[in-house]
Design a protein around this motif. Structure first.
Motif, PDB file in Angstrom:
ATOM      1  N   GLU A   1     -17.273   8.248  -6.005  1.00  0.00           N
ATOM      2  CA  GLU A   1     -16.889   9.105  -4.897  1.00  0.00           C
ATOM      3  C   GLU A   1     -16.226  10.406  -5.339  1.00  0.00           C
ATOM      4  O   GLU A   1     -15.959  11.282  -4.509  1.00  0.00           O
ATOM      5  N   ASP A   2     -15.944  10.550  -6.628  1.00  0.00           N
ATOM      6  CA  ASP A   2     -15.450  11.815  -7.163  1.00  0.00           C
ATOM      7  C   ASP A   2     -16.578  12.811  -7.408  1.00  0.00           C
ATOM      8  O   ASP A   2     -16.307  13.971  -7.740  1.00  0.00           O
ATOM      9  N   THR A   3     -17.815  12.382  -7.277  1.00  0.00           N
ATOM     10  CA  THR A   3     -18.961  13.254  -7.499  1.00  0.00           C
ATOM     11  C   THR A   3     -18.941  14.416  -6.517  1.00  0.00           C
ATOM     12  O   THR A   3     -18.870  14.221  -5.302  1.00  0.00           O
ATOM     13  N   ALA A   4     -18.984  15.638  -7.036  1.00  0.00           N
ATOM     14  CA  ALA A   4     -18.913  16.838  -6.204  1.00  0.00           C
ATOM     15  C   ALA A   4     -19.010  18.060  -7.102  1.00  0.00           C
ATOM     16  O   ALA A   4     -18.953  17.957  -8.332  1.00  0.00           O
ATOM     17  N   ILE A   5     -19.143  19.215  -6.473  1.00  0.00           N
ATOM     18  CA  ILE A   5     -18.935  20.469  -7.174  1.00  0.00           C
ATOM     19  C   ILE A   5     -17.449  20.784  -7.102  1.00  0.00           C
ATOM     20  O   ILE A   5     -16.853  20.767  -6.021  1.00  0.00           O
ATOM     21  N   TYR A   6     -16.840  21.058  -8.237  1.00  0.00           N
ATOM     22  CA  TYR A   6     -15.414  21.336  -8.309  1.00  0.00           C
ATOM     23  C   TYR A   6     -15.186  22.834  -8.457  1.00  0.00           C
ATOM     24  O   TYR A   6     -15.796  23.483  -9.303  1.00  0.00           O
ATOM     25  N   TYR A   7     -14.286  23.366  -7.627  1.00  0.00           N
ATOM     26  CA  TYR A   7     -14.001  24.790  -7.583  1.00  0.00           C
ATOM     27  C   TYR A   7     -12.553  25.068  -7.952  1.00  0.00           C
ATOM     28  O   TYR A   7     -11.643  24.371  -7.494  1.00  0.00           O
ATOM     29  N   CYS A   8     -12.347  26.096  -8.736  1.00  0.00           N
ATOM     30  CA  CYS A   8     -11.026  26.620  -9.014  1.00  0.00           C
ATOM     31  C   CYS A   8     -10.706  27.708  -7.994  1.00  0.00           C
ATOM     32  O   CYS A   8     -11.596  28.459  -7.579  1.00  0.00           O
ATOM     33  N   ALA A   9      -9.445  27.798  -7.577  1.00  0.00           N
ATOM     34  CA  ALA A   9      -9.046  28.782  -6.581  1.00  0.00           C
ATOM     35  C   ALA A   9      -7.643  29.296  -6.870  1.00  0.00           C
ATOM     36  O   ALA A   9      -6.837  28.620  -7.511  1.00  0.00           O
ATOM     37  N   ALA A  10      -7.349  30.499  -6.375  1.00  0.00           N
ATOM     38  CA  ALA A  10      -6.036  31.115  -6.509  1.00  0.00           C
ATOM     39  C   ALA A  10      -5.576  31.630  -5.156  1.00  0.00           C
ATOM     40  O   ALA A  10      -6.357  32.256  -4.431  1.00  0.00           O
ATOM     41  N   GLY A  11      -4.310  31.371  -4.808  1.00  0.00           N
ATOM     42  CA  GLY A  11      -3.767  31.806  -3.534  1.00  0.00           C
ATOM     43  C   GLY A  11      -2.343  32.297  -3.660  1.00  0.00           C
ATOM     44  O   GLY A  11      -1.577  31.811  -4.494  1.00  0.00           O
ATOM     45  N   ARG A  12      -1.977  33.248  -2.821  1.00  0.00           N
ATOM     46  CA  ARG A  12      -0.627  33.797  -2.840  1.00  0.00           C
ATOM     47  C   ARG A  12       0.391  32.770  -2.352  1.00  0.00           C
ATOM     48  O   ARG A  12       0.131  32.018  -1.404  1.00  0.00           O
TER      49      ARG A  12
END
Length: 125
Positions: free
Chosen positions: A89-100
């Protein structure tokens, strides 16, 4: 310009481990939080982990707590996601993100301004 580049995805057996990397460039992220999200086909983008760049405060949902660890190397402007005890269930596309940090939420996509292109993680049973 701001750029986030993920790497380290791949295919593993259930119970295995992967370490994802996110190389951040284009600005100083001192006043930002860095996050990891994932998205499986047909599902909404899901919060995985977050860390504040300067203070190192950590945030995890219950679904990954105890299995995943987020960290950062300030000298390399790189954020990592160590994933252990992986499940299908961890199968996915993983994205890095940055936020203020001025944005209230660290656990939703609304809290982030910049996104990487994603890296595929596949966990087989």
């Amino acid at each position: 310009q701001v750029q986030l580049v993920e790497s380290g995805g791949g295919s593993v057996q259930a119970g295995g481990s992967l370490r994802l990397s996110c190389a951040a460039s284009g600005r100083t992220f001192i006043n930002y939080r860095m996050g990891w999200f994932r998205q499986a086909p047909g599902k909404e983008r899901e919060f995985v982990a977050a860390i504040t760049w300067s203070g190192g405060n950590l945030y995890y949902p219950d679904s990954v707590k105890g299995r995943f660890t987020i960290s950062r190397d300030n000298a390399k402007n790189t954020v990592y996601l160590q994933m252990n005890s992986l499940k299908p269930e961890d199968t996915a596309i993983y994205y890095c993100a940055a936020g203020r940090l001025s944005v209230a939420s660290s656990t939703t996509t609304r809290g982030y301004d910049y996104w990487g292109q994603g890296t595929q993680v596949t966990v087989s049973s």
